[in-house]
Enzyme design. Sequence first.
Site, PDB file in Angstrom:
ATOM      1  N   HIS A  34       1.271  -1.309   0.303  1.00  0.00           N
ATOM      2  CA  HIS A  34      -0.045  -0.408   0.158  1.00  0.00           C
ATOM      3  C   HIS A  34       0.863   1.404  -0.919  1.00  0.00           C
ATOM      4  CE1 HIS A  34       0.884  -0.344   4.257  1.00  0.00           C
ATOM      5  NE2 HIS A  34       0.775  -1.512   4.266  1.00  0.00           N
ATOM      6  N   HIS A  37       4.191   1.579   2.268  1.00  0.00           N
ATOM      7  CA  HIS A  37       4.836   0.700   2.178  1.00  0.00           C
ATOM      8  C   HIS A  37       5.622   1.200   1.029  1.00  0.00           C
ATOM      9  CE1 HIS A  37       2.290  -3.247   2.931  1.00  0.00           C
ATOM     10  NE2 HIS A  37       3.582  -3.168   3.558  1.00  0.00           N
ATOM     11  N   LYS A 156       4.557   2.995  11.926  1.00  0.00           N
ATOM     12  CA  LYS A 156       3.219   2.356  12.121  1.00  0.00           C
ATOM     13  C   LYS A 156       3.742   1.069  13.296  1.00  0.00           C
ATOM     14  CE  LYS A 156      -0.750   0.264  11.313  1.00  0.00           C
ATOM     15  NZ  LYS A 156      -0.217  -1.054  11.195  1.00  0.00           N
ATOM     16  N   GLN A 160       8.088  -2.931  16.577  1.00  0.00           N
ATOM     17  CA  GLN A 160       9.376  -3.987  16.286  1.00  0.00           C
ATOM     18  C   GLN A 160      10.668  -3.072  15.569  1.00  0.00           C
ATOM     19  OE1 GLN A 160       7.452  -5.855  12.399  1.00  0.00           O
ATOM     20  NE2 GLN A 160       7.881  -4.742  10.937  1.00  0.00           N
TER      21      GLN A 160
HETATM   22  P1  AMP Z   1       4.287  -5.108   6.921  1.00  0.00           P
HETATM   23  O1  AMP Z   1       4.183  -5.607   5.175  1.00  0.00           O
HETATM   24  O2  AMP Z   1       2.899  -5.040   7.113  1.00  0.00           O
HETATM   25  O3  AMP Z   1       5.027  -6.234   7.663  1.00  0.00           O
HETATM   26  O4  AMP Z   1       5.143  -3.798   6.861  1.00  0.00           O
HETATM   27  C1  AMP Z   1       6.333  -4.125   5.880  1.00  0.00           C
HETATM   28  C2  AMP Z   1       7.123  -2.473   6.834  1.00  0.00           C
HETATM   29  O5  AMP Z   1       5.899  -1.757   6.272  1.00  0.00           O
HETATM   30  C3  AMP Z   1       6.960  -2.352   7.856  1.00  0.00           C
HETATM   31  O6  AMP Z   1       7.808  -1.484   8.551  1.00  0.00           O
HETATM   32  C4  AMP Z   1       6.243  -1.708   8.210  1.00  0.00           C
HETATM   33  O7  AMP Z   1       6.039  -1.065   9.483  1.00  0.00           O
HETATM   34  C5  AMP Z   1       6.049  -0.837   7.365  1.00  0.00           C
HETATM   35  N1  AMP Z   1       4.405   0.190   7.142  1.00  0.00           N
HETATM   36  C6  AMP Z   1       3.428  -0.800   7.118  1.00  0.00           C
HETATM   37  N2  AMP Z   1       2.247   0.188   7.901  1.00  0.00           N
HETATM   38  C7  AMP Z   1       2.568   1.420   7.219  1.00  0.00           C
HETATM   39  C8  AMP Z   1       1.859   2.786   7.036  1.00  0.00           C
HETATM   40  N3  AMP Z   1       0.423   2.928   7.162  1.00  0.00           N
HETATM   41  N4  AMP Z   1       2.960   3.311   6.943  1.00  0.00           N
HETATM   42  C9  AMP Z   1       4.065   3.500   6.964  1.00  0.00           C
HETATM   43  N5  AMP Z   1       4.511   2.619   6.696  1.00  0.00           N
HETATM   44  C10 AMP Z   1       3.937   1.260   7.268  1.00  0.00           C
END
Ligand code: AMP
Length: 287
Positions: A34, A37, A156, A160
């Site tokens: 999204h 990312h 977010k 982590q």
């Molecule tokens: P995920 O695919 O959910 O594991 O997220 C991958 C990376 O994207 C992680 O570092 C998350 O913290 C970051 N991320 C997820 N959602 C958002 C968001 N809404 N805004 C900025 N970064 C995000």
Amino acid sequence: MRIISSAAAMQKFALQWKSAGVKIGFVPTMGYLHTGHLSLVRTARKRVGPKGKVVVSIYVNPTQFAPTEDLSKYPRDLKRDLKLCREAGVDIVFTPGDAEMYPGKAEGNYSTYVVEENLGRVMEGASRPTHFRGVTTVVAKLFNIVLPDVSVFGQKDFQQAAIIQRMTRDLNFPVKIIIAPTLRERDGLAMSSRNKYLMGDLRRQATVLWCALQIAKWLVEKSKSVSAADLKADLKKLIEIEPDAKLDYVEFFNPETLLPMAQVKRGTHMALAVFVGKTRLIDNAKL
Ligand code: AMP
């Protein structure tokens, strides 16, 4: 843009770039990309410049899901993700399979994990006891495969990001960790791949996390210092006015140590996890 699923092939590119002095920026994800990312991808590109290389990994990491969680249902759309990465100017998408990332695991002989023993005990770690072991293990492995100079994580997932920073320091990974701001929908809901699960009225109810953060901010501005226990009780009531919302936790803590604070003041960090229907959503902000 190259799409690579072999760890050895990915590492070979990284080693070649390194020996040529090319900077590598890395964004680990679980896919179903999204705008949040993609903002991390832009940050990575800015950091390494036009001559640097940006690598995005897309891997739904099984070791960070408990058996009761949504691993098999986790949303996936590799074709769309690859299109978005291509448009965002990504150089390599690394999409390994489980056998590549955890060799021998299916036969019971994968046996090395990375565990952070302090910051991972509270909040997400208390609710999901095996989660961070999976995260630190996969990120350590990805760092060894992609050999990044900089790696971008989202605020977010605040806890982590803190744990990854700690692991990077403690294990001497030569990587600069960058934490990028949370991107939100127009109504305040933090963007997340899991928002896809929010059908019908659940999508509206999900804004309760953002409302809780805003109300806590407002109260802290108004009263200078508020009891954490009182604020937790009030926020629980507020959140659970929504028929399908159930608070998992809300915590107020020092953003450096993640230690809980009894009094909530300006600058205190707040994080919360809420089930909206069956979907567990998290969010956080500095108050
Ligand atoms: P995920 O695919 O959910 O594991 O997220 C991958 C990376 O994207 C992680 O570092 C998350 O913290 C970051 N991320 C997820 N959602 C958002 C968001 N809404 N805004 C900025 N970064 C995000």
